[in-house]
Design a protein around this motif. Structure first.
Motif, PDB file in Angstrom:
ATOM      1  N   LYS A   3       0.994  -1.159   0.015  1.00 52.51           N
ATOM      2  CA  LYS A   3      -0.066   0.047   0.008  1.00 52.51           C
ATOM      3  C   LYS A   3       0.884   1.154  -0.110  1.00 52.51           C
ATOM      4  O   LYS A   3       1.988   1.342   0.812  1.00 52.51           O
ATOM      5  CB  LYS A   3      -0.771  -0.105   1.215  1.00 52.51           C
ATOM      6  N   PRO A   4       0.510   2.228  -0.872  1.00 53.80           N
ATOM      7  CA  PRO A   4       1.226   3.627  -0.618  1.00 53.80           C
ATOM      8  C   PRO A   4       0.971   4.206   0.597  1.00 53.80           C
ATOM      9  O   PRO A   4       0.266   3.790   1.337  1.00 53.80           O
ATOM     10  CB  PRO A   4       0.684   4.337  -2.043  1.00 53.80           C
ATOM     11  N   ASN A   5       1.981   5.083   0.801  1.00 54.80           N
ATOM     12  CA  ASN A   5       1.801   5.987   2.119  1.00 54.80           C
ATOM     13  C   ASN A   5       1.867   7.233   1.841  1.00 54.80           C
ATOM     14  O   ASN A   5       2.585   7.930   1.281  1.00 54.80           O
ATOM     15  CB  ASN A   5       3.171   5.700   3.053  1.00 54.80           C
ATOM     16  N   TYR A  24     -13.695   3.717  -2.791  1.00 53.65           N
ATOM     17  CA  TYR A  24     -12.850   4.601  -2.736  1.00 53.65           C
ATOM     18  C   TYR A  24     -11.927   4.708  -1.466  1.00 53.65           C
ATOM     19  O   TYR A  24     -11.023   4.832  -1.135  1.00 53.65           O
ATOM     20  CB  TYR A  24     -13.044   6.122  -3.519  1.00 53.65           C
ATOM     21  N   ASP A  25     -13.169   5.072  -0.598  1.00 56.08           N
ATOM     22  CA  ASP A  25     -12.829   5.215   0.695  1.00 56.08           C
ATOM     23  C   ASP A  25     -11.940   4.067   1.454  1.00 56.08           C
ATOM     24  O   ASP A  25     -10.864   3.985   2.243  1.00 56.08           O
ATOM     25  CB  ASP A  25     -14.152   5.172   1.614  1.00 56.08           C
ATOM     26  N   ILE A  26     -12.545   2.673   1.017  1.00 58.62           N
ATOM     27  CA  ILE A  26     -11.923   1.426   1.395  1.00 58.62           C
ATOM     28  C   ILE A  26     -10.473   1.392   0.806  1.00 58.62           C
ATOM     29  O   ILE A  26      -9.344   1.139   1.531  1.00 58.62           O
ATOM     30  CB  ILE A  26     -12.580   0.175   1.046  1.00 58.62           C
ATOM     31  N   ALA A  27     -10.445   1.698  -0.403  1.00 53.49           N
ATOM     32  CA  ALA A  27      -9.029   1.767  -1.209  1.00 53.49           C
ATOM     33  C   ALA A  27      -8.029   2.844  -0.675  1.00 53.49           C
ATOM     34  O   ALA A  27      -6.759   2.421  -0.386  1.00 53.49           O
ATOM     35  CB  ALA A  27      -9.371   1.917  -2.604  1.00 53.49           C
ATOM     36  N   LEU A  28      -8.512   3.873  -0.158  1.00 56.96           N
ATOM     37  CA  LEU A  28      -7.689   4.974   0.007  1.00 56.96           C
ATOM     38  C   LEU A  28      -7.547   5.116   1.814  1.00 56.96           C
ATOM     39  O   LEU A  28      -6.387   5.883   1.999  1.00 56.96           O
ATOM     40  CB  LEU A  28      -8.097   6.302  -0.550  1.00 56.96           C
ATOM     41  N   GLY A  32      -3.375   6.278   4.337  1.00 53.34           N
ATOM     42  CA  GLY A  32      -3.126   7.374   5.241  1.00 53.34           C
ATOM     43  C   GLY A  32      -3.456   8.811   4.873  1.00 53.34           C
ATOM     44  O   GLY A  32      -3.459   9.705   5.615  1.00 53.34           O
ATOM     45  N   ALA A  33      -3.933   8.770   3.720  1.00 52.52           N
ATOM     46  CA  ALA A  33      -4.520  10.067   3.035  1.00 52.52           C
ATOM     47  C   ALA A  33      -5.788  10.537   3.679  1.00 52.52           C
ATOM     48  O   ALA A  33      -6.541   9.628   4.067  1.00 52.52           O
ATOM     49  CB  ALA A  33      -4.663   9.974   1.380  1.00 52.52           C
ATOM     50  N   THR A  34      -5.911  12.040   3.658  1.00 58.39           N
ATOM     51  CA  THR A  34      -7.186  12.594   4.122  1.00 58.39           C
ATOM     52  C   THR A  34      -8.052  12.439   3.015  1.00 58.39           C
ATOM     53  O   THR A  34      -7.919  12.864   1.953  1.00 58.39           O
ATOM     54  CB  THR A  34      -7.005  13.839   4.528  1.00 58.39           C
ATOM     55  N   ILE A  35      -9.327  12.098   3.242  1.00 59.68           N
ATOM     56  CA  ILE A  35     -10.452  11.833   2.106  1.00 59.68           C
ATOM     57  C   ILE A  35     -11.476  12.914   2.488  1.00 59.68           C
ATOM     58  O   ILE A  35     -12.124  13.031   3.467  1.00 59.68           O
ATOM     59  CB  ILE A  35     -10.941  10.562   1.991  1.00 59.68           C
ATOM     60  N   GLU A 115      -3.489  -0.533 -10.798  1.00 55.31           N
ATOM     61  CA  GLU A 115      -3.411   0.395 -11.626  1.00 55.31           C
ATOM     62  C   GLU A 115      -4.103   1.813 -10.855  1.00 55.31           C
ATOM     63  O   GLU A 115      -3.379   2.972 -11.235  1.00 55.31           O
ATOM     64  CB  GLU A 115      -4.510   0.120 -12.825  1.00 55.31           C
ATOM     65  N   PHE A 116      -4.794   1.769 -10.087  1.00 51.71           N
ATOM     66  CA  PHE A 116      -5.339   2.962  -9.468  1.00 51.71           C
ATOM     67  C   PHE A 116      -4.207   3.468  -8.573  1.00 51.71           C
ATOM     68  O   PHE A 116      -4.084   4.972  -8.540  1.00 51.71           O
ATOM     69  CB  PHE A 116      -6.660   2.577  -8.449  1.00 51.71           C
ATOM     70  N   TYR A 117      -3.684   2.682  -7.832  1.00 55.16           N
ATOM     71  CA  TYR A 117      -2.688   3.045  -6.887  1.00 55.16           C
ATOM     72  C   TYR A 117      -1.406   3.794  -7.861  1.00 55.16           C
ATOM     73  O   TYR A 117      -0.876   4.746  -7.499  1.00 55.16           O
ATOM     74  CB  TYR A 117      -2.058   2.042  -6.164  1.00 55.16           C
ATOM     75  N   THR A 118      -1.176   3.150  -8.807  1.00 54.78           N
ATOM     76  CA  THR A 118      -0.020   3.507  -9.704  1.00 54.78           C
ATOM     77  C   THR A 118      -0.272   4.848 -10.244  1.00 54.78           C
ATOM     78  O   THR A 118       0.629   5.781 -10.292  1.00 54.78           O
ATOM     79  CB  THR A 118       0.076   2.613 -11.049  1.00 54.78           C
ATOM     80  N   LEU A 119      -1.414   4.763 -10.715  1.00 54.11           N
ATOM     81  CA  LEU A 119      -1.921   6.461 -11.196  1.00 54.11           C
ATOM     82  C   LEU A 119      -1.755   7.527 -10.327  1.00 54.11           C
ATOM     83  O   LEU A 119      -1.296   8.493 -10.649  1.00 54.11           O
ATOM     84  CB  LEU A 119      -3.379   6.149 -11.981  1.00 54.11           C
ATOM     85  N   LEU A 120      -2.383   7.312  -9.164  1.00 51.70           N
ATOM     86  CA  LEU A 120      -2.334   8.255  -8.117  1.00 51.70           C
ATOM     87  C   LEU A 120      -0.968   8.567  -7.585  1.00 51.70           C
ATOM     88  O   LEU A 120      -0.617   9.895  -7.235  1.00 51.70           O
ATOM     89  CB  LEU A 120      -3.155   7.829  -6.741  1.00 51.70           C
TER      90      LEU A 120
END
Length: 125
Positions: A3-5, A24-28, A32-35, A115-120
């Motif tokens: 998972k990205p930090n 998105y909420d579950i994925a992010l 540690g990001a603020t959503i 792919e989502f994590y890579t793009l973000l």
């Protein structure tokens, strides 16, 4: 996949589907990001005026002010924020319209998590 930090990063989700927002909420959440979420394009513009946002996930088809117009309005005062258009419509014209409005990237729903994590990650580090 690791998972990205993204601690300290703020992501604005502009989306009218509760199911997509939950995804998105579950994925992010684990990054540690603020959503911040909104279903309203006008509210998204106001959030961008008053908060430091690092990245926007923009649904293109919202009730009232759609994602294309919302993106145009944000671009009037913020040319640099990454805006990633997301839609379930796989049409070349949708992609072209989103780029013409000022979106940085275009992704299709449903999303593949890697792919989502890579793009973000291109924009959030």
């Amino acid at each position: 996949m690791k998972k990205p930090n993204w601690h300290g990063k703020v992501i604005l989700i502009v989306e009218d589907s509760d199911v997509v927002v939950i995804y998105y909420d579950i994925a992010l959440k684990s990054t540690g990001a603020t959503i911040i979420t909104t279903m309203d394009g006008n509210e998204a513009v106001e959030i961008c005026r008053t908060r430091d946002i690092d990245l926007i996930l923009m649904d293109l088809y919202l009730p009232a002010t759609n994602g294309f117009e919302t993106t145009r309005l944000i671009r009037e005062f913020n040319k640099d924020i990454p805006i990633i258009a997301h839609t379930s419509y796989n049409e070349d014209k949708e992609m072209k319209k989103s780029f013409a409005a000022g979106c940085t990237e275009f992704i299709l729903k449903p999303l593949r998590l890697n792919e989502f994590y890579t793009l973000l990650g291109k924009y959030l580090g």
